[in-house]
Scaffold this motif. Structure first.
Motif, PDB file in Angstrom:
ATOM      1  N   GLN A  79       0.840  -1.194   0.000  1.00  0.00           N
ATOM      2  CA  GLN A  79       0.000   0.000   0.000  1.00  0.00           C
ATOM      3  C   GLN A  79       0.876   1.245   0.000  1.00  0.00           C
ATOM      4  O   GLN A  79       1.855   1.314   0.725  1.00  0.00           O
ATOM      5  N   GLY A  80       0.500   2.218  -0.815  1.00  0.00           N
ATOM      6  CA  GLY A  80       1.144   3.527  -0.756  1.00  0.00           C
ATOM      7  C   GLY A  80       2.566   3.575  -1.255  1.00  0.00           C
ATOM      8  O   GLY A  80       3.274   4.509  -0.961  1.00  0.00           O
ATOM      9  N   LEU A  81       3.004   2.570  -2.007  1.00  0.00           N
ATOM     10  CA  LEU A  81       4.361   2.603  -2.530  1.00  0.00           C
ATOM     11  C   LEU A  81       4.406   3.544  -3.725  1.00  0.00           C
ATOM     12  O   LEU A  81       3.668   3.380  -4.678  1.00  0.00           O
ATOM     13  N   ASN A  82       5.250   4.534  -3.655  1.00  0.00           N
ATOM     14  CA  ASN A  82       5.401   5.480  -4.746  1.00  0.00           C
ATOM     15  C   ASN A  82       6.280   4.827  -5.806  1.00  0.00           C
ATOM     16  O   ASN A  82       7.439   4.536  -5.560  1.00  0.00           O
ATOM     17  N   THR A  83       5.722   4.588  -6.980  1.00  0.00           N
ATOM     18  CA  THR A  83       6.469   3.897  -8.026  1.00  0.00           C
ATOM     19  C   THR A  83       7.366   4.841  -8.813  1.00  0.00           C
ATOM     20  O   THR A  83       8.209   4.389  -9.563  1.00  0.00           O
ATOM     21  N   LYS A  84       7.198   6.137  -8.665  1.00  0.00           N
ATOM     22  CA  LYS A  84       8.062   7.088  -9.350  1.00  0.00           C
ATOM     23  C   LYS A  84       9.402   7.152  -8.625  1.00  0.00           C
ATOM     24  O   LYS A  84       9.459   7.184  -7.405  1.00  0.00           O
ATOM     25  N   THR A  85      10.464   7.162  -9.399  1.00  0.00           N
ATOM     26  CA  THR A  85      11.793   7.263  -8.811  1.00  0.00           C
ATOM     27  C   THR A  85      12.004   8.685  -8.317  1.00  0.00           C
ATOM     28  O   THR A  85      11.862   9.633  -9.075  1.00  0.00           O
ATOM     29  N   GLN A  86      12.311   8.812  -7.066  1.00  0.00           N
ATOM     30  CA  GLN A  86      12.560  10.122  -6.476  1.00  0.00           C
ATOM     31  C   GLN A  86      14.058  10.242  -6.219  1.00  0.00           C
ATOM     32  O   GLN A  86      14.640   9.402  -5.550  1.00  0.00           O
ATOM     33  N   HIS A  87      14.669  11.249  -6.795  1.00  0.00           N
ATOM     34  CA  HIS A  87      16.085  11.461  -6.580  1.00  0.00           C
ATOM     35  C   HIS A  87      16.305  12.294  -5.330  1.00  0.00           C
ATOM     36  O   HIS A  87      15.458  13.088  -4.941  1.00  0.00           O
ATOM     37  N   LYS A  88      17.448  12.102  -4.743  1.00  0.00           N
ATOM     38  CA  LYS A  88      17.786  12.788  -3.502  1.00  0.00           C
ATOM     39  C   LYS A  88      19.094  13.545  -3.723  1.00  0.00           C
ATOM     40  O   LYS A  88      20.013  13.042  -4.372  1.00  0.00           O
ATOM     41  N   GLN A  89      19.176  14.743  -3.204  1.00  0.00           N
ATOM     42  CA  GLN A  89      20.371  15.565  -3.321  1.00  0.00           C
ATOM     43  C   GLN A  89      21.252  15.281  -2.109  1.00  0.00           C
ATOM     44  O   GLN A  89      20.810  15.398  -0.965  1.00  0.00           O
ATOM     45  N   VAL A  90      22.513  14.886  -2.352  1.00  0.00           N
ATOM     46  CA  VAL A  90      23.451  14.596  -1.264  1.00  0.00           C
ATOM     47  C   VAL A  90      24.780  15.276  -1.560  1.00  0.00           C
ATOM     48  O   VAL A  90      25.083  15.606  -2.717  1.00  0.00           O
ATOM     49  N   LEU A  91      25.581  15.466  -0.536  1.00  0.00           N
ATOM     50  CA  LEU A  91      26.904  16.065  -0.719  1.00  0.00           C
ATOM     51  C   LEU A  91      27.850  15.033  -1.328  1.00  0.00           C
ATOM     52  O   LEU A  91      27.839  13.868  -0.956  1.00  0.00           O
ATOM     53  N   ASP A  92      28.677  15.483  -2.267  1.00  0.00           N
ATOM     54  CA  ASP A  92      29.644  14.625  -2.945  1.00  0.00           C
ATOM     55  C   ASP A  92      31.024  14.889  -2.338  1.00  0.00           C
ATOM     56  O   ASP A  92      31.813  15.693  -2.855  1.00  0.00           O
ATOM     57  N   LYS A 141      25.316  16.093  -5.427  1.00  0.00           N
ATOM     58  CA  LYS A 141      24.942  15.250  -6.559  1.00  0.00           C
ATOM     59  C   LYS A 141      23.585  14.646  -6.282  1.00  0.00           C
ATOM     60  O   LYS A 141      23.146  14.560  -5.133  1.00  0.00           O
ATOM     61  N   ARG A 142      22.912  14.245  -7.365  1.00  0.00           N
ATOM     62  CA  ARG A 142      21.602  13.602  -7.243  1.00  0.00           C
ATOM     63  C   ARG A 142      21.799  12.097  -7.263  1.00  0.00           C
ATOM     64  O   ARG A 142      22.523  11.580  -8.104  1.00  0.00           O
ATOM     65  N   ILE A 143      21.154  11.419  -6.330  1.00  0.00           N
ATOM     66  CA  ILE A 143      21.199   9.957  -6.322  1.00  0.00           C
ATOM     67  C   ILE A 143      19.779   9.423  -6.296  1.00  0.00           C
ATOM     68  O   ILE A 143      18.852  10.104  -5.863  1.00  0.00           O
ATOM     69  N   ARG A 144      19.630   8.220  -6.759  1.00  0.00           N
ATOM     70  CA  ARG A 144      18.345   7.552  -6.688  1.00  0.00           C
ATOM     71  C   ARG A 144      18.398   6.654  -5.460  1.00  0.00           C
ATOM     72  O   ARG A 144      19.248   5.764  -5.370  1.00  0.00           O
TER      73      ARG A 144
END
Length: 192
Positions: A79-92, A141-144
């Motif tokens: 239930q409620g699983l978001n199937t769209k890939t959401q990228h996350k911004q992290v420090l490189d 950088k953006r990561i999945r």
């Protein structure tokens, strides 16, 4: 999900003698449900499908044999699983210029900046200077993010290994594994 080789567990009462009692304790501590109610090898339920209470198993069916075990077919409803890939911004940090960051932080006269300030005010000044230097000298950088659907599977596997649950076969000294790749007609679940 997997072949646990623990034939002496009564799944109706959730009671067993060792080593099955360790699995029952682990399931109780982690609010896990076991969904297989028919024998999967001989008269024993050895192949288990466990979930947390927030996951639903639909259409579970014990089918024809594959090798010496019955195959289990089911679908997992999340239930409620978001199937769209959401990228996350992290420090490189690999691309950070720590030399310039140190120079920027060393360039402040903290004695003047923090004079006549209490501890919390000094902390906030230092926090702001570090945040600014980080923004200037550590790129992002953006990561999945990884799918954490099987995260509980990994925790269960680690907990089983920690609890040292062993198979009933006294000749088998391996710790009881959770199969990492199990093929079902509905698809292939694998730990990634």
């Amino acid at each position: 999900m997997g072949d646990f080789n623990l034939p002496h567990i009564n799944w109706t009462t959730r009671q067993s003698q060792a080593p099955g009692s360790k699995l029952i304790d682990l399931m109780n501590r982690n609010s896990l449900q076991q969904h297989v109610n028919e024998p999967t090898r001989g008269n024993n339920i050895l192949d288990l499908v466990m979930t947390t209470t927030d996951l639903s198993i639909n259409g579970l069916e014990v089918m024809d044999k594959i090798g010496d075990h019955q195959m289990i077919d089911f679908s997992l409803e999340v239930q409620g699983l978001n199937t769209k890939t959401q990228h996350k911004q992290v420090l490189d940090y690999k691309r950070a210029n720590l030399g310039l960051m140190k120079e920027e932080l060393d360039g402040h006269n903290y004695e003047i900046l923090m004079s006549n300030k209490n501890v919390m005010e000094c902390y906030m000044i230092l926090k702001e200077k570090i945040a600014t230097a980080t923004e200037h000298h550590i790129p992002s950088k953006r990561i999945r993010p990884t799918n954490n659907l099987l995260g509980s599977h990994k925790r269960l596997n680690a907990s089983l290994m920690q609890d040292n649950i062993r198979t009933e076969d006294s000749n088998d000294t391996k710790q009881n594994p959770i199969n990492k790749n199990i093929s079902t007609p509905a698809g292939l679940l694998s730990e990634q």
